[in-house]
Design a protein around this motif. Structure first.
Motif, PDB file in Angstrom:
ATOM      1  N   ARG A 134      16.082 -13.000 -41.183  1.00 50.02           N
ATOM      2  CA  ARG A 134      15.513 -13.734 -42.329  1.00 50.02           C
ATOM      3  C   ARG A 134      14.267 -14.524 -41.952  1.00 50.02           C
ATOM      4  NH1 ARG A 134      21.432 -15.783 -44.674  1.00 50.02           N
ATOM      5  NH2 ARG A 134      22.128 -13.677 -45.175  1.00 50.02           N
ATOM      6  N   HIS A 155      11.551  -7.877 -45.718  1.00 53.30           N
ATOM      7  CA  HIS A 155      12.904  -7.351 -45.575  1.00 53.30           C
ATOM      8  C   HIS A 155      13.847  -8.476 -45.183  1.00 53.30           C
ATOM      9  CE1 HIS A 155      16.060  -4.453 -44.839  1.00 53.30           C
ATOM     10  NE2 HIS A 155      16.316  -5.093 -43.712  1.00 53.30           N
ATOM     11  N   VAL A 156      14.964  -8.591 -45.904  1.00 49.60           N
ATOM     12  CA  VAL A 156      15.927  -9.673 -45.651  1.00 49.60           C
ATOM     13  C   VAL A 156      17.307  -9.078 -45.411  1.00 49.60           C
ATOM     14  CG1 VAL A 156      16.915 -11.809 -46.544  1.00 49.60           C
ATOM     15  CG2 VAL A 156      14.626 -11.134 -47.237  1.00 49.60           C
ATOM     16  N   GLU A 157      17.971  -9.563 -44.363  1.00 48.64           N
ATOM     17  CA  GLU A 157      19.343  -9.076 -44.120  1.00 48.64           C
ATOM     18  C   GLU A 157      20.373 -10.073 -44.612  1.00 48.64           C
ATOM     19  OE1 GLU A 157      19.761  -7.967 -40.008  1.00 48.64           O
ATOM     20  OE2 GLU A 157      17.992  -6.701 -40.223  1.00 48.64           O
TER      21      GLU A 157
END
Lengths: 381, 207, 214
Positions: free
Chosen positions: A122, A379-381
């Motif tokens: 993040r 992109h976020v996990e």
């Protein structure tokens, strides 16, 4: 330092290992991006050997003996051991069991749980969040300096005063429906702010204001907001608490109740502002059938088409959040609106740069890397 | 002054929830997890306020013989019946509470939901009187997608289902993304205004 | 007593009462509506007690769940009391603190979750190449990128929609109208199927109880 490197090498080697029994390979590693105390095991099994009843996960206790920590199915899989001590090295092995008899244990692997200060998946989002929030806060500060900021015309919001005036002329009430979600929902919070403005108008014009709510907290807040609006307009005597009521938490029970209120009390102006789901069209169509002028606003993308079809004015998505600034013309809120625009510009630039980079990346690698970087950032996990 | 403590609470809770998303380390993770559970409990406790208001309003209507007061006992009887059966006998299957839920509340909810079939037809019929070319575009795309999702669409022209699917995948996605991104920025701005106490009308205080 | 038949009749009669609203407001609809409001309000109170407050608060506080009391649960208990203080006018102001907790937590959660799903994921999905994807791929990707960018221009508040901004905003609102129309058309069939479900209940569950088989 001399002893550290060989020890580290040993731990890394021990983190993955393979064997010749049913359990072929085993990997142990710290579970990433958590508050520590957890180790994850991943293993593969042999497709050629007889399948056992189960696989037992064993951990080496401080005394050197193996202790049972869990049982898993005899297939490729994962297991997480938790409530461990950070920084301590733990060793594991997987033992297949068949008809109560242990088979050849899998390889021994080791790992050490650790705690992270920052979620590694993040970081990009953190950067963007800080940038966008800083932009918006700076513009709010700039707004305080009272600089006159242009805001384009939003038809639905211009119609608020006319709608309330119409209700006064016709001697019919104004109805305000703040959506069906609770006060933790941002659309509901935005709706409460707009309710304050509408209530002020209603107080000025001497119109009665009905606010049926779907949540108890929203009822409480609505009563406070409307009461405050009437106080500020110098009409505290005109405030009627009984016009702001709770119906039910049930989505369609609420719709049924509001429909009943609409056909009996026949409001001349209806505001539908907040979070709505399937009941949106039921409410809007019933409002249309009683001849009310309707101003709707929601950020629920799936419900906007129904409001457009059934209402006179619709605030689409972000326009709902802009309403409080638009109606109050308060400098800080206008500054916040300008900040949103600046943030939108940043996002548009990101998109355009990313698309250009991805397109040119076919011929020029550095451009492709720009697109990859922007994808990583978003992109976020 | 009466708003100072609530504004501090709003600020702390807001900042903790934001930090909780990025920092898995204790104590942020523990406080964040706790806050997520606690606020659900506090919000649930508020339902008694609503219930009290419901009873109060309808009792008042009966006492003052307000318009349609004869239906207020129906509300109260329904409410008391569910409360009593739930509290006295529990909520398991086959008990009176569950029976009343399955045989009365569920069908009524499904009926209200099904009213949408009529309302969507009346909304579409009214929208067909398009006032400008964009409104025409809206209902043209609605018409094509509707046709594409039923067998008759393919029978009229075999490309209709393909065009319908394309419209959902391409222009629909573009439009939805634009609305979502814009709304997300609105949420960010509104949340920041709440957290930093710039917007405080929800507390009933002066702006 | 055949409770199943009674249940079917209750459901069917209330269904027909609610459907009468399509004609006009009438005593049957008023009765069903008021009953629905009262019963559903009672249902949700019981639901909150048994599914939220008891397991998440009371069992945790008293240790009825896993045996060890969690005394930190006193904090939400106190805030819950603050919320209920609204019932007493003299101490109603205490409810602001509970409200502040709900709003603050909601605002913080919404900021990050909305940014993640509604903003960053959408941006990531929009970063796509216009080359090496074939002719249809090029057209599709171009429409998506232009639609998203022009749609965002439409939502600009601090610039008048004139000149280039006006043209871009015009493209944006056009794409938005196509999107809303598609969304409308997509859900129409789902709405019709809800009516089919209720019609089937009336025709194939209720009518047979009167000996009418279709």
């Amino acid at each position: 330092m001399k002893a550290f490197l060989p020890a580290l090498l040993l731990v890394l080697m021990a983190a993955t290992a393979s064997g010749g029994g049913f359990v072929l390979t085993t990997e142990a590693s710290d579970v990433p991006d958590d508050d520590g105390g957890r180790i994850g095991l991943v293993w593969t099994v042999s497709p050629d050997l007889p399948v056992p009843d189960s696989i037992v996960v064993e951990r080496m206790a401080p005394g050197g003996e193996w202790e049972h920590v869990g049982s898993v199915a005899p297939i490729d899989g994962r297991y997480t051991d938790s409530e461990l001590e950070n920084g301590t090295v733990y060793s594991y092995r997987l033992v297949p069991w068949l008809q109560g008899v242990p088979g050849e244990p899998g390889p021994v692997v080791s790992a050490s749980p650790a705690v992270k200060w920052l979620h590694s998946g993040r970081i990009g989002m953190l950067v963007i969040t800080v940038v966008l929030c800083t932009i918006i806060l700076l513009y709010i500060e700039a707004g305080k300096r009272g600089k006159d900021l242009f805001v384009r015309r939003i038809a639905g919001l211009n119609a608020v005063e006319d709608a309330v005036g119409r209700a006064t002329e016709m001697g019919r009430p104004v109805m305000y429906i703040p959506g069906i979600m609770d006060m933790d929902d941002i659309q509901t919070i935005a709706s409460m702010v707009i309710l304050g403005r509408v209530a002020r108008k209603a107080a000025e014009y001497g119109s009665s204001l009905l606010v049926p709510t779907c949540r108890s907290v929203v009822m409480s807040v609505s009563q406070e907001v409307v009461k405050e609006a009437y106080l500020q307009t110098g009409r505290p005597d005109a405030f009627r608490r009984e016009d702001i009521t709770y119906l039910t938490d049930d989505q369609f029970g609420y719709a049924a109740g509001v429909d009943g209120m609409m056909v009996r009390q026949r409001p001349a102006a209806i505001f539908l502002l907040g979070t709505f789901y399937a009941e949106s069209l039921i409410l809007a169509e019933t409002g249309k059938s009683v001849g009310a002028i309707q101003i709707a606003g929601t950020a629920m993308v799936s419900q906007i088409p129904f409001f457009i079809a059934a209402c006179d004015y619709t605030l689409i998505g972000e326009e709902l959040y802009a309403a409080s600034a638009y109606l109050s013309r308060e400098p800080r809120l206008l500054g916040s609106l300008k900040g949103q625009d600046a943030a939108k510009l940043v996002i548009m630039i990101l998109i355009v740069l990313g698309v250009l980079g991805a397109t040119a990346g076919h011929w020029w690698e550095p451009a492709g890397r720009v697109a990859e970087f922007l994808r990583f950032l978003t992109h976020v996990e | 002054m009466r708003l100072f403590l609530p504004l501090v609470i709003t600020f702390i809770c807001g900042i903790v929830m934001i930090l909780h998303f990025f920092i898995p380390h204790r104590p942020i993770s523990t406080i964040g997890d706790g806050l997520t559970d606690w606020y659900m409990i506090v919000a649930s406790a508020a339902i008694f306020l609503g219930a009290a208001n419901l009873v109060q309003v309808h009792v008042h209507r009966i006492n003052t013989k307000a318009r349609n007061w004869k239906y207020s006992p129906v509300v109260l009887i329904g409410f008391i019946a569910m409360m009593a059966t739930g509290l006295l006998w529990g909520v398991e299957e086959t008990l009176p509470f569950d029976y009343m839920f399955q045989t009365m509340i569920v069908p009524m909810g499904a009926t209200m939901f099904s009213l949408l079939a009529f309302f969507v037809a009346s909304a579409a019929f009214r929208a067909f009187r398009a006032s400008n070319w964009r409104a025409t575009l809206l209902l043209a795309s609605a018409f094509i997608v509707m046709l594409g999702r039923v067998p008759i669409g393919g029978m009229i022209w075999k490309q209709i289902p393909i065009i319908s699917e394309w419209m959902m995948q391409v222009p629909n996605m573009a439009g939805q993304r634009a609305v979502m991104i814009g709304a997300a920025l609105g949420v960010v701005a509104t949340s920041l205004r709440m957290i930093f106490g710039i917007e405080r009308s929800y507390l009933g205080g002066a702006d | 007593m055949n409770w199943e038949i009674i249940g079917i009749w209750l459901g069917a009669v209330l269904t027909l009462m609610l459907y009468s609203f399509l004609y006009r407001d009438n005593p049957f609809y008023k009765f069903a509506e008021h009953l629905f409001v009262g019963m559903s309000a009672g249902y949700w109170v019981i639901y909150n007690i048994f599914n939220v407050l008891k397991p998440n608060f009371w069992d945790e506080l008293t240790g009825a769940g896993d045996g060890s009391p969690d005394y930190f649960m006193i904090i939400p208990g106190i805030f819950g009391m603050f919320m209920l203080a609204r019932l007493v006018p003299k101490i109603a102001g205490l409810s602001r603190m509970a409200l502040a907790m709900i709003v603050g937590t909601g605002a913080g959660l919404s900021l990050v979750s909305t940014l993640q799903t509604n903003c960053l994921s959408q941006i990531e999905g929009t970063i796509m190449p216009l080359s090496g994807v074939g002719t249809m791929g090029f057209i599709d990707n171009l429409i998506v990128v232009v639609g998203v960018v022009c749609g965002l221009v439409y939502f600009f508040f601090s610039k008048p929609h004139e000149g280039l901004t006006g043209k871009a905003a015009g493209v944006g609102i056009t794409i938005l109208m196509v999107a809303f129309g598609a969304s409308f058309g997509y859900t129409v069939m789902a709405r019709i199927s809800l009516l089919i479900g209720q019609a089937q209940f009336l025709l194939f569950d209720w009518l047979p109880t009167m000996g009418i088989h279709l």
